[in-house]
Scaffold this active site. Structure first.
Site, PDB file in Angstrom:
ATOM      1  N   SER A 126      49.271  45.100  45.792  1.00 56.32           N
ATOM      2  CA  SER A 126      48.154  46.344  45.494  1.00 56.32           C
ATOM      3  C   SER A 126      47.524  47.021  46.749  1.00 56.32           C
ATOM      4  CB  SER A 126      47.088  45.542  44.434  1.00 56.32           C
ATOM      5  OG  SER A 126      46.090  46.208  44.745  1.00 56.32           O
ATOM      6  N   TYR A 150      41.368  37.506  44.090  1.00 59.11           N
ATOM      7  CA  TYR A 150      42.329  38.512  43.350  1.00 59.11           C
ATOM      8  C   TYR A 150      43.071  39.057  44.859  1.00 59.11           C
ATOM      9  CZ  TYR A 150      45.065  42.362  41.726  1.00 59.11           C
ATOM     10  OH  TYR A 150      46.068  43.260  41.399  1.00 59.11           O
ATOM     11  N   LYS A 154      47.117  38.132  46.186  1.00 59.47           N
ATOM     12  CA  LYS A 154      48.040  39.343  46.713  1.00 59.47           C
ATOM     13  C   LYS A 154      48.504  39.081  48.170  1.00 59.47           C
ATOM     14  CE  LYS A 154      48.654  40.928  42.623  1.00 59.47           C
ATOM     15  NZ  LYS A 154      49.774  40.776  41.824  1.00 59.47           N
TER      16      LYS A 154
HETATM   17  P1  NAD Z   1      48.814  43.079  32.934  1.00 55.67           P
HETATM   18  O1  NAD Z   1      48.048  41.913  32.852  1.00 55.67           O
HETATM   19  O2  NAD Z   1      49.144  43.992  31.891  1.00 55.67           O
HETATM   20  O3  NAD Z   1      50.474  42.473  33.070  1.00 55.67           O
HETATM   21  C1  NAD Z   1      50.713  41.163  33.559  1.00 55.67           C
HETATM   22  C2  NAD Z   1      51.436  40.138  32.571  1.00 55.67           C
HETATM   23  O4  NAD Z   1      51.777  39.155  33.469  1.00 55.67           O
HETATM   24  C3  NAD Z   1      51.084  40.122  31.428  1.00 55.67           C
HETATM   25  O5  NAD Z   1      51.648  40.409  30.342  1.00 55.67           O
HETATM   26  C4  NAD Z   1      50.396  38.482  31.254  1.00 55.67           C
HETATM   27  O6  NAD Z   1      50.754  37.980  30.232  1.00 55.67           O
HETATM   28  C5  NAD Z   1      51.699  38.090  32.303  1.00 55.67           C
HETATM   29  N1  NAD Z   1      51.294  36.623  32.983  1.00 55.67           N
HETATM   30  C6  NAD Z   1      50.078  36.286  33.685  1.00 55.67           C
HETATM   31  N2  NAD Z   1      50.324  35.317  34.189  1.00 55.67           N
HETATM   32  C7  NAD Z   1      51.525  34.913  34.081  1.00 55.67           C
HETATM   33  C8  NAD Z   1      52.165  33.611  34.011  1.00 55.67           C
HETATM   34  N3  NAD Z   1      51.362  32.600  34.805  1.00 55.67           N
HETATM   35  N4  NAD Z   1      53.147  33.362  33.393  1.00 55.67           N
HETATM   36  C9  NAD Z   1      53.830  34.395  32.773  1.00 55.67           C
HETATM   37  N5  NAD Z   1      53.430  35.357  32.528  1.00 55.67           N
HETATM   38  C10 NAD Z   1      52.278  35.861  33.113  1.00 55.67           C
HETATM   39  O7  NAD Z   1      48.613  43.698  34.220  1.00 55.67           O
HETATM   40  P2  NAD Z   1      49.333  44.957  34.779  1.00 55.67           P
HETATM   41  O8  NAD Z   1      48.317  45.969  35.003  1.00 55.67           O
HETATM   42  O9  NAD Z   1      50.559  45.252  34.136  1.00 55.67           O
HETATM   43  O10 NAD Z   1      49.714  44.690  36.297  1.00 55.67           O
HETATM   44  C11 NAD Z   1      51.140  43.811  36.595  1.00 55.67           C
HETATM   45  C12 NAD Z   1      51.010  43.485  38.107  1.00 55.67           C
HETATM   46  O11 NAD Z   1      50.725  44.563  38.766  1.00 55.67           O
HETATM   47  C13 NAD Z   1      50.112  42.464  38.179  1.00 55.67           C
HETATM   48  O12 NAD Z   1      50.542  41.422  39.150  1.00 55.67           O
HETATM   49  C14 NAD Z   1      48.819  42.952  38.811  1.00 55.67           C
HETATM   50  O13 NAD Z   1      47.934  42.257  39.878  1.00 55.67           O
HETATM   51  C15 NAD Z   1      49.556  44.141  39.515  1.00 55.67           C
HETATM   52  N6  NAD Z   1      48.816  45.354  39.846  1.00 55.67           N
HETATM   53  C16 NAD Z   1      48.201  45.986  39.166  1.00 55.67           C
HETATM   54  C17 NAD Z   1      47.254  46.910  39.088  1.00 55.67           C
HETATM   55  C18 NAD Z   1      46.482  47.788  38.082  1.00 55.67           C
HETATM   56  O14 NAD Z   1      45.501  48.572  38.139  1.00 55.67           O
HETATM   57  N7  NAD Z   1      46.885  47.500  36.771  1.00 55.67           N
HETATM   58  C19 NAD Z   1      46.917  47.425  40.452  1.00 55.67           C
HETATM   59  C20 NAD Z   1      47.843  46.787  41.665  1.00 55.67           C
HETATM   60  C21 NAD Z   1      48.174  45.722  41.229  1.00 55.67           C
HETATM   61  C1  UD1 Z   2      39.942  48.108  41.325  1.00 56.68           C
HETATM   62  C2  UD1 Z   2      39.914  46.662  42.061  1.00 56.68           C
HETATM   63  C3  UD1 Z   2      41.175  46.485  42.744  1.00 56.68           C
HETATM   64  C4  UD1 Z   2      42.574  46.623  41.869  1.00 56.68           C
HETATM   65  C5  UD1 Z   2      42.313  47.940  40.999  1.00 56.68           C
HETATM   66  C6  UD1 Z   2      43.345  47.933  39.905  1.00 56.68           C
HETATM   67  C7  UD1 Z   2      37.668  46.271  42.610  1.00 56.68           C
HETATM   68  C8  UD1 Z   2      36.809  46.079  43.507  1.00 56.68           C
HETATM   69  N1  UD1 Z   2      38.735  46.780  43.039  1.00 56.68           N
HETATM   70  O1  UD1 Z   2      40.015  48.883  42.120  1.00 56.68           O
HETATM   71  O2  UD1 Z   2      41.142  45.187  43.308  1.00 56.68           O
HETATM   72  O3  UD1 Z   2      43.773  46.344  42.700  1.00 56.68           O
HETATM   73  O4  UD1 Z   2      41.004  47.903  40.397  1.00 56.68           O
HETATM   74  O5  UD1 Z   2      43.250  47.238  39.128  1.00 56.68           O
HETATM   75  O6  UD1 Z   2      37.495  45.867  41.157  1.00 56.68           O
HETATM   76  N2  UD1 Z   2      34.148  53.373  38.488  1.00 56.68           N
HETATM   77  C9  UD1 Z   2      33.102  53.985  37.903  1.00 56.68           C
HETATM   78  N3  UD1 Z   2      32.682  53.179  36.662  1.00 56.68           N
HETATM   79  C10 UD1 Z   2      33.426  52.355  36.027  1.00 56.68           C
HETATM   80  C11 UD1 Z   2      34.384  51.801  36.626  1.00 56.68           C
HETATM   81  C12 UD1 Z   2      34.873  52.354  37.906  1.00 56.68           C
HETATM   82  O7  UD1 Z   2      32.145  54.535  38.232  1.00 56.68           O
HETATM   83  O8  UD1 Z   2      33.058  51.923  35.032  1.00 56.68           O
HETATM   84  C13 UD1 Z   2      34.429  53.736  39.879  1.00 56.68           C
HETATM   85  C14 UD1 Z   2      34.751  52.799  40.905  1.00 56.68           C
HETATM   86  O9  UD1 Z   2      33.327  52.760  41.558  1.00 56.68           O
HETATM   87  C15 UD1 Z   2      35.712  53.428  41.749  1.00 56.68           C
HETATM   88  C16 UD1 Z   2      36.497  54.167  40.760  1.00 56.68           C
HETATM   89  O10 UD1 Z   2      35.763  54.317  39.727  1.00 56.68           O
HETATM   90  O11 UD1 Z   2      35.116  54.494  42.580  1.00 56.68           O
HETATM   91  C17 UD1 Z   2      38.060  53.420  40.457  1.00 56.68           C
HETATM   92  O12 UD1 Z   2      37.472  52.300  40.009  1.00 56.68           O
HETATM   93  P1  UD1 Z   2      38.495  51.154  39.516  1.00 56.68           P
HETATM   94  O13 UD1 Z   2      39.322  52.030  38.209  1.00 56.68           O
HETATM   95  O14 UD1 Z   2      37.721  49.787  38.777  1.00 56.68           O
HETATM   96  O15 UD1 Z   2      39.626  50.708  40.542  1.00 56.68           O
HETATM   97  P2  UD1 Z   2      39.176  50.480  42.117  1.00 56.68           P
HETATM   98  O16 UD1 Z   2      37.867  50.163  42.466  1.00 56.68           O
HETATM   99  O17 UD1 Z   2      40.066  51.304  42.905  1.00 56.68           O
END
Ligand code: NAD
Ligand code: UD1
Length: 353
Positions: A126, A150, A154
């Site tokens: 991330s 979190y 990572k």
């Molecule tokens: P998500 O929660 O929708 O998907 C994660 C999946 O992993 C889920 O289906 C959950 O059931 C499964 N899971 C969790 N723990 C597990 C375990 N111990 N064994 C087996 N399955 C397990 O999340 P996502 O948004 O699809 O994210 C996927 C990956 O990307 C995650 O590792 C997350 O940290 C990373 N990531 C997500 C974002 C984002 O904004 N969505 C941003 C940066 C990184």
């Molecule tokens: C957040 C997480 C980051 C994670 C990412 C994707 C934090 C501090 N960071 O990032 O670790 O990898 O999500 O899951 O939580 N905002 C509002 N109102 C809201 C929600 C968000 O104003 O209700 C603003 C936030 O202040 C930010 C932007 O929208 O400026 C994006 O927020 P968000 O979607 O939560 O993502 P990140 O903060 O970038």
């Protein structure tokens, strides 16, 4: 024979979209997920979208025996490792759960991969590993630091992958650092389905648009950005999914070159790559774009900054383009349109009861 990939966390938001992209690119996939943050219905819908059943195993990445059974049964070329917990706030109140699931879980997975000599992995990292960046756009050599469990989980996995690469050059380890994934499949059949009140911006906006939530709180309007609100690099989840296909195509190409003996044995080692668009969009700009696309008013109020937030964050995308030949194609309008389609077709996500 098709190249087979194990997709951990494949029932989740990014995983489900990536399963479709992998299938379309000709990969064979097996999904492994404990459904702790996802719904079996996502896999059913993916199966319908690709027109064939998906092999799904309900299991935990911390379950060594079950993983061994799965690796013994299938000949995997590699693993895409999405499985993990991702709620920043929850990680602060439950750090042990996050370290156990995300770090210990990954170690267990890597141990079993090593036992079965499967040494290609694409890991979901991330942009959070960059903390508060010193300069923009953020490139992969930027300093890494995290403030919450979190993010630490990572970063810890990235360090483990780096150490593994240094210890044994037969490992090929790509860490994809996602910026802000948003959007949904253009069919409207799959998308992001938060369990609770969303923490992230796009699902919050879309739930306000569909009248599930009353109004958006914008966390801070005094940042030094274009309009005072936070700036992020939003990337469409289907572009992100294509980034995973490109990463696996890259790993496959390296392995074919090695097998043909035409090149010197080449190891990918530990390779971190940003997946973003390279463009920053402010919170207010996203709110306006969503409102335009959906035709819905998005009431909002300005509140205090959220602890731990940074002003601006967007990616340098040169490395992905150069090494993987990949770049994001879809616009903010596409992201809003596809989110809105999913949200308005399924206001309660996968819960259709
Ligand atoms: P998500 O929660 O929708 O998907 C994660 C999946 O992993 C889920 O289906 C959950 O059931 C499964 N899971 C969790 N723990 C597990 C375990 N111990 N064994 C087996 N399955 C397990 O999340 P996502 O948004 O699809 O994210 C996927 C990956 O990307 C995650 O590792 C997350 O940290 C990373 N990531 C997500 C974002 C984002 O904004 N969505 C941003 C940066 C990184
Ligand atoms: C957040 C997480 C980051 C994670 C990412 C994707 C934090 C501090 N960071 O990032 O670790 O990898 O999500 O899951 O939580 N905002 C509002 N109102 C809201 C929600 C968000 O104003 O209700 C603003 C936030 O202040 C930010 C932007 O929208 O400026 C994006 O927020 P968000 O979607 O939560 O993502 P990140 O903060 O970038």
């Amino acid at each position: 024979m098709k190249t087979k990939i194990l997709v951990t966390g494949g029932a989740g938001y990014i995983g489900s979209h990536t399963c479709i992209a992998l299938h379309e690119a000709g990969y064979d996939i097996v999904v492994y997920d404990n459904l702790s943050n996802s719904n079996r219905e996502a896999i059913n819908r993916v199966s319908i979208l690709i027109g064939q059943p998906i092999e799904f195993i309900e299991g935990d990445i911390r379950d060594t025996e079950l993983l061994r059974e799965v690796f013994a049964l299938h000949k995997f070329f590699g693993v895409i490792h999405f499985a993990g917990l991702k709620a920043v706030g929850e990680s602060v109140s439950k750090p042990l759960l996050y370290y156990n699931n995300n770090v210990s879980g990954t170690i267990t997975l890597l141990e079993v991969m090593a036992e079965y000599s499967v040494k290609n992995i694409v890991f979901s990292s991330s942009a959070t590993v960059y903390g508060d960046p010193e300069s923009l756009p953020i490139d992969e050599r930027s300093k890494r630091s995290c403030t919450n469990p979190y993010g630490q989980s990572k970063l810890a996995v990235e360090h483990i992958l780096e150490d593994l690469a240094a210890s044994d050059d037969s490992w090929n380890l790509i860490a994809l650092r996602y910026f802000n994934p948003v959007g949904a499949h253009p069919s409207g059949q799959i998308g992001e389905d938060p369990n609770d009140i969303p923490n992230n911006l796009m699902p919050y906006i879309s739930q306000v648009a569909v009248d599930k939530l009353e109004k958006l709180s914008i966390f801070g309007n005094d940042y030094s950005t274009v309009d005072g609100t936070g700036v992020r690099d939003f990337i469409h989840v289907t572009d992100l999914a294509q980034g995973h296909v490109a990463a696996f195509d890259y790993l496959e190409k390296q392995s074919r070159l090695n097998e043909s003996g035409t090149t010197q044995q080449y190891s990918v080692g530990f390779l971190p790559i940003n997946l973003g668009t390279g463009k920053g969009t402010s919170v207010l700009e996203l709110v306006c774009a969503f409102s335009d696309v959906s035709g819905q008013a998005i009431p909002y109020q300005f509140t205090d900054r959220r602890a731990g937030d940074i002003a601006s964050c967007y990616a340098s995308v040169d490395k992905a383009k150069m090494l993987l030949g990949w770049q994001a194609e879809l616009s903010i309008t596409d992201m809003c349109q596809d989110t809105w389609r999913w949200q308005s077709m399924y206001p309660n996500g996968y819960d259709v009861s």
